[in-house]
Write an enzyme that holds these catalytic residues in place. Structure first.
Site, PDB file in Angstrom:
ATOM      1  N   ASN A 131       0.878  -1.170   0.000  1.00 47.48           N
ATOM      2  CA  ASN A 131       0.000   0.000   0.000  1.00 47.48           C
ATOM      3  C   ASN A 131       0.910   1.212   0.000  1.00 47.48           C
ATOM      4  O   ASN A 131       1.473   1.572   1.034  1.00 47.48           O
ATOM      5  CB  ASN A 131      -0.890  -0.023   1.257  1.00 47.48           C
ATOM      6  CG  ASN A 131      -1.685   1.258   1.425  1.00 47.48           C
ATOM      7  OD1 ASN A 131      -1.782   2.056   0.492  1.00 47.48           O
ATOM      8  ND2 ASN A 131      -2.251   1.464   2.605  1.00 47.48           N
ATOM      9  N   LYS A 141       0.199   4.260  -0.340  1.00 43.18           N
ATOM     10  CA  LYS A 141      -0.385   5.498   0.197  1.00 43.18           C
ATOM     11  C   LYS A 141      -0.080   6.656  -0.768  1.00 43.18           C
ATOM     12  O   LYS A 141      -0.030   6.433  -1.968  1.00 43.18           O
ATOM     13  CB  LYS A 141       0.121   5.750   1.616  1.00 43.18           C
ATOM     14  CG  LYS A 141      -0.045   4.490   2.482  1.00 43.18           C
ATOM     15  CD  LYS A 141       0.178   4.693   3.929  1.00 43.18           C
ATOM     16  CE  LYS A 141      -0.037   3.363   4.652  1.00 43.18           C
ATOM     17  NZ  LYS A 141       0.053   3.468   6.094  1.00 43.18           N
ATOM     18  N   HIS A 200      -9.488   1.641   4.566  1.00 42.71           N
ATOM     19  CA  HIS A 200      -8.223   1.756   5.313  1.00 42.71           C
ATOM     20  C   HIS A 200      -8.423   2.727   6.472  1.00 42.71           C
ATOM     21  O   HIS A 200      -9.168   3.709   6.346  1.00 42.71           O
ATOM     22  CB  HIS A 200      -7.123   2.263   4.367  1.00 42.71           C
ATOM     23  CG  HIS A 200      -5.770   2.199   4.997  1.00 42.71           C
ATOM     24  ND1 HIS A 200      -5.326   3.156   5.874  1.00 42.71           N
ATOM     25  CD2 HIS A 200      -4.792   1.269   4.907  1.00 42.71           C
ATOM     26  CE1 HIS A 200      -4.110   2.822   6.291  1.00 42.71           C
ATOM     27  NE2 HIS A 200      -3.757   1.686   5.720  1.00 42.71           N
ATOM     28  N   GLU A 213      -6.713   5.065   7.575  1.00 43.35           N
ATOM     29  CA  GLU A 213      -6.427   6.479   7.266  1.00 43.35           C
ATOM     30  C   GLU A 213      -7.607   7.128   6.540  1.00 43.35           C
ATOM     31  O   GLU A 213      -7.877   8.313   6.734  1.00 43.35           O
ATOM     32  CB  GLU A 213      -5.140   6.577   6.425  1.00 43.35           C
ATOM     33  CG  GLU A 213      -3.906   6.335   7.290  1.00 43.35           C
ATOM     34  CD  GLU A 213      -2.737   5.698   6.562  1.00 43.35           C
ATOM     35  OE1 GLU A 213      -2.694   5.721   5.321  1.00 43.35           O
ATOM     36  OE2 GLU A 213      -1.850   5.148   7.258  1.00 43.35           O
ATOM     37  N   GLU A 217      -5.664  -4.671  10.427  1.00 44.50           N
ATOM     38  CA  GLU A 217      -4.636  -3.656  10.617  1.00 44.50           C
ATOM     39  C   GLU A 217      -4.893  -2.887  11.913  1.00 44.50           C
ATOM     40  O   GLU A 217      -5.665  -1.915  11.914  1.00 44.50           O
ATOM     41  CB  GLU A 217      -4.653  -2.670   9.451  1.00 44.50           C
ATOM     42  CG  GLU A 217      -4.326  -3.302   8.124  1.00 44.50           C
ATOM     43  CD  GLU A 217      -3.650  -2.308   7.191  1.00 44.50           C
ATOM     44  OE1 GLU A 217      -2.558  -2.625   6.721  1.00 44.50           O
ATOM     45  OE2 GLU A 217      -4.185  -1.213   6.982  1.00 44.50           O
ATOM     46  N   GLY A 246       2.379   2.357  10.596  1.00 44.96           N
ATOM     47  CA  GLY A 246       3.349   3.432  10.407  1.00 44.96           C
ATOM     48  C   GLY A 246       4.044   3.857  11.695  1.00 44.96           C
ATOM     49  O   GLY A 246       4.695   4.891  11.740  1.00 44.96           O
ATOM     50  N   SER A 285       3.227  -2.155  10.176  1.00 45.37           N
ATOM     51  CA  SER A 285       4.670  -2.291  10.360  1.00 45.37           C
ATOM     52  C   SER A 285       5.202  -3.690  10.060  1.00 45.37           C
ATOM     53  O   SER A 285       6.117  -4.163  10.733  1.00 45.37           O
ATOM     54  CB  SER A 285       5.078  -1.841  11.772  1.00 45.37           C
ATOM     55  OG  SER A 285       4.695  -0.488  11.984  1.00 45.37           O
TER      56      SER A 285
HETATM   57  P1  PGA Z   1       2.762   0.274   7.537  1.00 44.91           P
HETATM   58  O1  PGA Z   1       1.327   0.519   6.863  1.00 44.91           O
HETATM   59  O2  PGA Z   1       3.257  -1.048   6.986  1.00 44.91           O
HETATM   60  O3  PGA Z   1       3.600   1.425   7.106  1.00 44.91           O
HETATM   61  O4  PGA Z   1       2.544   0.209   9.016  1.00 44.91           O
HETATM   62  C1  PGA Z   1       0.431  -0.523   6.677  1.00 44.91           C
HETATM   63  C2  PGA Z   1      -0.859  -0.004   6.102  1.00 44.91           C
HETATM   64  O5  PGA Z   1      -1.285   1.091   6.488  1.00 44.91           O
HETATM   65  O6  PGA Z   1      -1.478  -0.670   5.247  1.00 44.91           O
END
Ligand code: PGA
Length: 257
Positions: free
Chosen positions: A13, A15, A99, A101, A171, A177, A217
């Site tokens: 992903n 982003k 997601h 976010e 998630e 992140g 992560s």
């Molecule tokens: P990350 O993001 O691996 O940077 O923690 C995962 C995601 O938001 O899908």
């Protein structure tokens, strides 16, 4: 992972990262590093404007291109939005829906997530449906109730036949992140619970065949342990998917017997 019953899917992903030219460069790097035989499906979910560049760049790399969002209406006066048919027409296979976010910054709710899941399925796309609890919710001890609610509302009205096209990504928001990964036990516990929830809704055979990813992560150093859990069938990877070498190391971890 359990390859006998279901697909392992490693999805990046990106982003809001990488331009079209950086997409091309990444595809070249990935091509050079990818193992010849891979037992998992690989997907890269790129920003919408980079989809045509990504489709072109990943064409002969056996990597599917995914989107990060869509709008659920078919067409009309929705300035700035992109429909499921538009994505499908470009050659997109997967689309991330709900997601955290998008829920946090763009007002997505369980209700809009459900509408988007239907729009994706009606267009023949594979939705990657994201669910996950915040740190406060985990500390309150309501993780499982919340996950059940998110899964049930995302899948409301989805037929058993269409469920086969869905992927669910667990998630935990506190692990996205932040560099803080859920332990393999924590991730496995919730992924198993998601499968149980799907079993209650659709029966054992379908629950056994659905791909459930972990995201938050995931990186080369923890991928093997997470993917070694029987109910974790892949990863949705943010930060580590921006670097071809790290991404391939995760793919290699999913390639282990
Ligand atoms: P990350 O993001 O691996 O940077 O923690 C995962 C995601 O938001 O899908």
């Amino acid at each position: 992972m359990n390859r006998r019953y279901r697909k392992t899917i490693i999805a990046g992903n990106w982003k809001m990262n990488k331009t079209a030219s950086e997409t091309k460069k990444f595809a070249e790097e990935l091509k050079a590093l990818l193992p010849k035989a891979k037992w998992c499906d690989v997907v890269v979910c790129v920003p919408a404007v980079n989809i045509p560049a990504a489709i072109k760049a990943f064409k002969d790399v056996r990597v599917s291109v995914g989107a990060q969002n869509l709008f659920y209406e078919k067409s009309g006066a929705y300035t700035g939005e992109v429909s499921a048919d538009m994505l499908k027409d470009l050659g997109v296979k997967y689309v991330i829906i709900g997601h955290s976010e998008r829920r946090q910054y763009f007002g997505e709710t369980d209700f809009t997530v459900n509408k988007k899941v239907h729009a994706a399925l009606d267009a023949g796309l594979h939705p990657i449906i994201c669910v996950g609890e915040s740190l406060e919710q985990r500390e309150l001890g309501i993780t499982m109730e919340l996950i059940a609610l998110q899964v049930k509302s995302a899948l409301a009205g989805v037929s058993a036949e269409k469920l086969r096209k869905c992927v669910i990504a667990y998630e935990p928001i506190w692990a996205i992140g932040t560099g803080k990964t859920a332990t393999a036990e924590q991730a496995a516990e919730v992924c198993t619970f998601i499968r149980t929830t799907v079993r209650h809704l659709y029966g054992a055979r379908i629950a056994r065949s659905i791909t459930i990813q972990y995201g938050g992560s995931m990186k080369p150093s923890n991928a093997a342990e997470l993917l070694g859990q029987p109910d974790i069938d892949g990863g949705l990877i943010g930060g580590a998917a921006l670097n071809a070498k790290d991404f391939v190391e995760i793919i290699n971890a999913a390639n282990q017997e």
